[in-house]
Motif scaffolding. Structure first.
Motif, mmCIF file in Angstrom:
data_model
loop_
_atom_site.group_PDB
_atom_site.id
_atom_site.type_symbol
_atom_site.label_atom_id
_atom_site.label_comp_id
_atom_site.label_asym_id
_atom_site.label_seq_id
_atom_site.Cartn_x
_atom_site.Cartn_y
_atom_site.Cartn_z
ATOM 1 N N ALA A 80 59.520 -49.178 10.682
ATOM 2 C CA ALA A 80 60.199 -49.755 11.840
ATOM 3 C C ALA A 80 59.860 -51.268 11.622
ATOM 4 C CB ALA A 80 59.762 -49.478 12.990
ATOM 5 N N GLU A 81 58.816 -51.968 11.118
ATOM 6 C CA GLU A 81 58.426 -53.041 11.075
ATOM 7 C C GLU A 81 59.116 -53.766 9.871
ATOM 8 O OE1 GLU A 81 54.758 -56.141 9.486
ATOM 9 O OE2 GLU A 81 54.445 -54.232 11.166
ATOM 10 N N TRP A 82 59.082 -52.881 8.869
ATOM 11 C CA TRP A 82 60.017 -53.447 7.626
ATOM 12 C C TRP A 82 61.425 -53.439 7.612
ATOM 13 C CZ3 TRP A 82 56.327 -49.731 4.216
ATOM 14 C CH2 TRP A 82 55.369 -50.466 3.768
ATOM 15 N N THR A 83 61.877 -52.255 8.161
ATOM 16 C CA THR A 83 63.337 -51.781 8.777
ATOM 17 C C THR A 83 63.852 -51.257 7.094
ATOM 18 O OG1 THR A 83 64.410 -53.850 7.820
ATOM 19 C CG2 THR A 83 63.588 -53.955 10.127
ATOM 20 N N PRO A 84 64.574 -50.118 7.157
ATOM 21 C CA PRO A 84 65.169 -49.451 6.360
ATOM 22 C C PRO A 84 66.191 -50.460 5.565
ATOM 23 C CG PRO A 84 65.258 -48.172 8.139
ATOM 24 C CD PRO A 84 64.741 -49.326 8.669
ATOM 25 N N LEU A 89 59.500 -41.156 4.189
ATOM 26 C CA LEU A 89 59.145 -41.531 5.343
ATOM 27 C C LEU A 89 57.418 -41.833 5.548
ATOM 28 C CD1 LEU A 89 61.022 -38.998 7.329
ATOM 29 C CD2 LEU A 89 60.992 -41.299 7.818
ATOM 30 N N LEU A 90 56.868 -41.448 4.369
ATOM 31 C CA LEU A 90 55.312 -41.821 4.335
ATOM 32 C C LEU A 90 54.407 -41.179 5.268
ATOM 33 C CD1 LEU A 90 55.399 -45.763 4.034
ATOM 34 C CD2 LEU A 90 56.077 -44.429 2.287
ATOM 35 N N CYS A 91 54.861 -39.856 5.557
ATOM 36 C CA CYS A 91 54.066 -39.187 6.332
ATOM 37 C C CYS A 91 53.365 -38.211 5.754
ATOM 38 C CB CYS A 91 55.059 -38.399 7.476
ATOM 39 S SG CYS A 91 55.763 -39.373 8.794
ATOM 40 N N PRO A 92 52.317 -37.467 6.171
ATOM 41 C CA PRO A 92 51.640 -36.333 5.572
ATOM 42 C C PRO A 92 52.740 -35.249 5.217
ATOM 43 C CG PRO A 92 51.094 -36.376 7.682
ATOM 44 C CD PRO A 92 51.711 -37.618 7.784
ATOM 45 N N ASP A 93 51.918 -34.334 4.342
ATOM 46 C CA ASP A 93 52.702 -33.089 4.177
ATOM 47 C C ASP A 93 52.736 -32.211 5.447
ATOM 48 O OD1 ASP A 93 52.692 -33.842 1.396
ATOM 49 O OD2 ASP A 93 51.430 -32.274 0.616
ATOM 50 N N THR A 94 53.782 -31.315 5.230
ATOM 51 C CA THR A 94 54.005 -30.296 6.562
ATOM 52 C C THR A 94 54.460 -31.103 7.876
ATOM 53 O OG1 THR A 94 51.641 -30.003 7.208
ATOM 54 C CG2 THR A 94 52.407 -28.400 5.513
ATOM 55 N N MET A 95 54.781 -32.365 7.702
ATOM 56 C CA MET A 95 55.480 -32.845 8.925
ATOM 57 C C MET A 95 56.861 -33.397 8.548
ATOM 58 S SD MET A 95 54.474 -34.313 11.769
ATOM 59 C CE MET A 95 55.132 -35.202 13.003
ATOM 60 N N GLY A 96 57.810 -33.098 9.292
ATOM 61 C CA GLY A 96 59.083 -33.096 9.230
ATOM 62 C C GLY A 96 59.619 -33.493 10.819
ATOM 63 N N PHE A 97 61.005 -33.838 10.533
ATOM 64 C CA PHE A 97 61.688 -34.213 11.774
ATOM 65 C C PHE A 97 63.211 -33.921 11.806
ATOM 66 C CE2 PHE A 97 58.686 -37.340 10.807
ATOM 67 C CZ PHE A 97 58.140 -37.571 12.040
ATOM 68 N N LEU A 122 60.199 -43.253 17.269
ATOM 69 C CA LEU A 122 60.021 -44.080 15.966
ATOM 70 C C LEU A 122 61.212 -43.206 15.422
ATOM 71 C CD1 LEU A 122 56.545 -44.690 15.907
ATOM 72 C CD2 LEU A 122 58.152 -46.446 15.797
ATOM 73 N N PHE A 123 61.049 -42.273 15.040
ATOM 74 C CA PHE A 123 62.128 -41.430 14.154
ATOM 75 C C PHE A 123 63.313 -41.667 14.642
ATOM 76 C CE2 PHE A 123 64.544 -37.644 13.069
ATOM 77 C CZ PHE A 123 64.606 -37.914 11.613
ATOM 78 N N GLY A 124 63.700 -41.368 16.135
ATOM 79 C CA GLY A 124 65.178 -41.597 16.686
ATOM 80 C C GLY A 124 65.407 -42.874 16.418
ATOM 81 N N GLY A 125 64.623 -43.978 16.608
ATOM 82 C CA GLY A 125 65.070 -45.349 16.097
ATOM 83 C C GLY A 125 65.437 -45.464 14.778
ATOM 84 N N LEU A 126 65.219 -44.662 13.661
ATOM 85 C CA LEU A 126 65.656 -45.105 12.542
ATOM 86 C C LEU A 126 67.054 -44.520 12.442
ATOM 87 C CD1 LEU A 126 62.600 -43.542 10.555
ATOM 88 C CD2 LEU A 126 63.351 -45.756 10.584
ATOM 89 N N ILE A 127 67.616 -43.683 13.202
ATOM 90 C CA ILE A 127 69.070 -43.268 13.096
ATOM 91 C C ILE A 127 69.807 -43.762 14.433
ATOM 92 C CG2 ILE A 127 68.309 -41.187 11.584
ATOM 93 C CD1 ILE A 127 68.723 -39.560 14.050
ATOM 94 N N GLY A 128 69.155 -44.110 15.373
ATOM 95 C CA GLY A 128 69.818 -44.417 16.517
ATOM 96 C C GLY A 128 70.052 -43.169 17.429
ATOM 97 N N ALA A 129 68.997 -42.496 17.674
ATOM 98 C CA ALA A 129 69.005 -41.565 18.563
ATOM 99 C C ALA A 129 67.698 -41.513 19.572
ATOM 100 C CB ALA A 129 68.864 -40.051 17.768
ATOM 101 N N SER A 130 67.828 -41.012 20.663
ATOM 102 C CA SER A 130 66.756 -41.165 21.612
ATOM 103 C C SER A 130 65.747 -39.977 21.359
ATOM 104 C CB SER A 130 67.462 -40.825 23.098
ATOM 105 O OG SER A 130 67.620 -39.361 23.209
#
Length: 379
Positions: free
Chosen positions: A284-288, A211-219, A63-71
């Motif tokens: 992903a449903e909304w799209t950036p 990214l609307l994720c919880p704290d201590t979560m990053g990519f 899902l994260f990769g999909g936001l930037i076009g990465a696998s």
């Protein structure tokens, strides 16, 4: 398809105008419910449902990769922006005497690791000064010369949203063979990002804002050419071919031949993973693209009303669409953020700017409430 206000997907009290997503986003109702399920999984770790963690981790990567076009193979989990930047600094070579190029007043998480690396290499950090009328891109490109060994930049300045044209910068970096590291914390998921147009070496984003994720979560995106690098931590989950811990000590094997080798320890959080899956699925449903279009309308309205009151801000062609910083000639009154919060309008101050960062739970009525509160306090 254009988005409408999505306030029903969040738990905001009636009458509250929250404009501080650039500091901390509220989580989605669906993400909160997923977190509750994760807490029950922690309460009963013997339950079979715990086995879903591995699948959730791969969903998050994809899902994260999909936001930037990465696998998914190019995505690692990190606690924070500073963790990801430290990983990048540990895996890039700065030639002796060369500089790391950054913005002046850049967010500290994308500064300290480069200061340390520059000192070790006998180089320096080169801080770009903002040009006239909030121009960052021109001065960055002018500063990119043969004395630069690494470029480490955000997509916009964290205090006021003044834009950095990463497409133009990355093109010049490629021409000169200079590695590019991007702190995308204040832009990713709220604005489209295309890896093929900005082919960075590393892209890092904390999850608790846009990214609307919880704290201590990053990519962290890691370009394939760095997949043989060394992670900050060495743990069993980052290895392949290691003996089973069920029948042995688990020691052995090799680091995984993908960005997974860079995963932070304890990445398989029973609470954080399901929350992040729900958040990223909704984005992903909304799209950036649609998110950015909606937020740009709100920010343009904020800019217009600010200008009517004599407040200065980055012009439309030199700011990111989803948040903005407002300045005035005299200092802002002390305690203004707290006083506005008491009136139901939540903002923050960053580097002398009154930063307004809306999200899909805001509408034009909230913009009116914001300026009503501001006018009342400045009267």
């Amino acid at each position: 398809m254009p988005l409408s206000c999505q306030r029903d997907k969040f738990d905001l009290p009636e009458g509250l105008a929250y404009f501080n997503t650039a500091s901390q986003s509220p989580c989605l109702r669906s993400s909160f419910e997923a977190g509750e399920r994760g807490m029950r999984r922690k309460l009963h770790p013997w339950a079979p449902e715990r086995a879903n963690l591995a699948t959730e981790m791969e969903q998050c990567r994809a899902l994260f990769g999909g936001l930037i076009g990465a696998s998914a193979d190019n995505v690692a989990f990190c606690f924070s922006t500073s963790y990801g930047i430290a990983t990048a600094a540990a895996n890039l070579r700065l030639e002796p005497g060369k500089d790391v190029l950054m913005l002046g007043g850049q967010f500290p998480s994308n500064v300290y690791a480069w200061i340390r690396l520059a000192r070790i290499a006998g180089g320096d950090v080169r801080l770009v000064r903002r040009g006239e009328d909030f121009d960052w891109t021109g001065p960055v490109l002018e500063s990119l010369d043969d004395g630069v060994g690494i470029v480490a930049l955000p997509n916009c300045h964290w205090s006021d949203g003044a834009l950095v044209d990463l497409e133009a910068v990355s093109a010049e970096c490629r021409r000169r063979g200079i590695p590019l590291v991007v702190d995308a914390t204040q832009s990713l998921a709220a604005r489209p990002f295309e890896l093929d147009k900005v082919p960075a070496d590393f892209i890092v984003a904390s999850g608790y804002k846009w990214l609307l994720c919880p704290d201590t979560m990053g990519f962290m995106y890691v370009a394939p050419k760095h997949h043989k690098g060394m992670p900050l931590e060495l743990n069993q989950q980052a290895r392949t071919g290691a003996p089973s811990m069920e029948s042995g000590d688990g020691i052995g094997g090799e680091l995984k031949p993908s960005a997974r080798r860079f995963d932070m320890g304890a990445a398989d959080s029973m609470v954080h993973m399901p929350m992040s899956v729900k958040a990223l699925e909704q984005i992903a449903e909304w799209t950036p693209t649609a998110i950015h279009a909606y937020l740009t309308g709100l920010v343009d309205a904020v800019a217009e009303r600010a200008a009517e009151r004599g407040l200065k801000h980055p012009p439309k062609d030199r700011r990111i669409g989803h948040f903005i910083g407002l300045y005035r000639e005299t200092p802002w009154p002390e305690g203004l953020a707290e006083k506005m919060a008491a009136r139901g309008a939540h903002i923050c101050f960053r580097n002398n700017a009154l930063r307004v960062s809306p999200y899909l739970f805001n509408d034009m009525g909230d913009v009116e409430k914001l300026f009503s509160a501001l006018d009342a306090e400045l009267a």
